[in-house]
Write an enzyme that holds these catalytic residues in place. Structure first.
Site, PDB file in Angstrom:
ATOM      1  N   GLU A 230      -0.471  -8.648   5.022  1.00  0.00           N
ATOM      2  CA  GLU A 230      -0.267  -8.801   6.401  1.00  0.00           C
ATOM      3  C   GLU A 230      -1.518  -8.998   7.182  1.00  0.00           C
ATOM      4  O   GLU A 230      -1.479  -9.421   8.651  1.00  0.00           O
ATOM      5  CB  GLU A 230       1.015  -7.798   6.894  1.00  0.00           C
TER       6      GLU A 230
ATOM      7  N   HIS B  20      -3.319  -5.656   1.399  1.00  0.00           N
ATOM      8  CA  HIS B  20      -2.503  -5.834   2.571  1.00  0.00           C
ATOM      9  C   HIS B  20      -2.519  -7.448   2.936  1.00  0.00           C
ATOM     10  O   HIS B  20      -3.341  -7.868   3.620  1.00  0.00           O
ATOM     11  CB  HIS B  20      -3.230  -5.057   4.000  1.00  0.00           C
TER      12      HIS B  20
ATOM     13  N   CYS C   7       0.893  -1.488  -0.079  1.00  0.00           N
ATOM     14  CA  CYS C   7       0.030  -0.016  -0.032  1.00  0.00           C
ATOM     15  C   CYS C   7       1.006   1.253  -0.071  1.00  0.00           C
ATOM     16  O   CYS C   7       1.425   1.758  -0.896  1.00  0.00           O
ATOM     17  CB  CYS C   7      -0.938  -0.045   1.253  1.00  0.00           C
TER      18      CYS C   7
END
Length: 276
Positions: free
Chosen positions: A223, A221, A112
């Site tokens: 993560e 994302h 991002c």
């Protein structure tokens, strides 16, 4: 506990099989800029993948001899001027640019805002601009893995579909026509949006790589999709129990496995030497 390492939260699935102990020796730097939001999430992903997360501060000039780097998401410097435009000039970014370039090959992942910083630093081509609908978007996003030969996608297969969260305001990927044609011809589109394009990115591009394959940037994302109970409610294979989607973990295990196995895309250390 070292001041340069992240404290592991006291939340874990103790029934899950442990990672390869050899991965623990892989040190992955997580860079924090003013306005970074997801540095602890990225560190958690590295730890769950089996590696060691190392704190890196944007104003420092030392990469702490890490084996790879993650530029996490957030709004560095409030996205003033352009998203990532100020962070690109951080002292540590100069070291990262040198280490990830042609003479270094350091694996770098930009997520991002991290992707935006990589384009501003010219480690990746193109640029990120405001979403075409001019609104912030936040949702679980289905992606297709287009390139499974980078340092960050080796544990996937080309054509595999995954689901990871997406949250951005300046997520529209743009570039000139010549660059777009080159990216497509050279197989450097790493991830592509499936279903409705969430931000107007050219050719539904969600992530790209440099020519060598050690630097990867993506807007979604991964993560946030690494731990059962805290991820999406679906995966690329279909619905799962609430929050059990962990498709994003593959990016982090890919880099660790590439470094341990000595692949060409992830074999450099930050001082310009190579792993034995």
């Amino acid at each position: 506990m070292s001041a340069n390492t992240f404290e592991t939260p006291l939340v874990a699935d103790l029934s899950a099989p442990g990672a390869d102990p050899a991965l623990k020796d892989v040190r992955v730097g997580i860079v924090t800029f003013p306005g970074t939001l997801d540095d602890r999430d990225a560190a958690r992903a590295i730890e769950l993948a089996g590696g060691t997360a190392v704190r890196l501060w944007h104003a420092d000039d030392d990469l702490q001899r890490v084996d790879a780097v993650v530029l996490p998401g957030g709004f560095s410097y409030g996205d003033y001027l352009r998203a990532g435009a100020i962070s690109r000039f951080a002292p540590l970014m100069a070291r990262i640019v040198d280490a990830a370039g042609d003479d270094g090959g350091l694996p770098v992942l930009g997520i991002c805002n991290g992707f935006q910083i990589l384009t501003e630093a010219h480690l990746l081509p193109g640029s990120m601009i405001r979403n075409d609908h001019l609104k912030f978007v936040c949702r679980d996003q289905r992606l297709r893995v287009e390139n499974a030969s980078t340092a960050w996608t080796g544990d996937f297969t080309a054509g595999q579909e995954i689901v990871v969260p997406l949250k951005n305001n300046d997520g529209q990927y743009v570039c000139d026509q010549v660059t777009l044609e080159r990216l497509e011809a050279e197989g450097r589109v790493v991830f592509r949006y499936l279903g409705r394009n969430p931000n107007g990115s050219l050719n539904d591009i969600a992530g790209v790589t440099n020519a060598r394959g050690n630097v990867v940037g993506l807007m979604p994302h991964p993560e946030h999709a690494v731990e059962p109970g805290f991820g999406p409610d679906s995966t690329g294979s279909g619905p799962v129990a609430k929050g059990d989607g962990t498709d994003g973990l593959g990016l982090f295990t890919s880099a660790l496995n590439a470094l341990v196995n000595g692949s060409s895309a992830g074999s450099a250390t930050t001082d310009g030497g190579t792993r034995a």
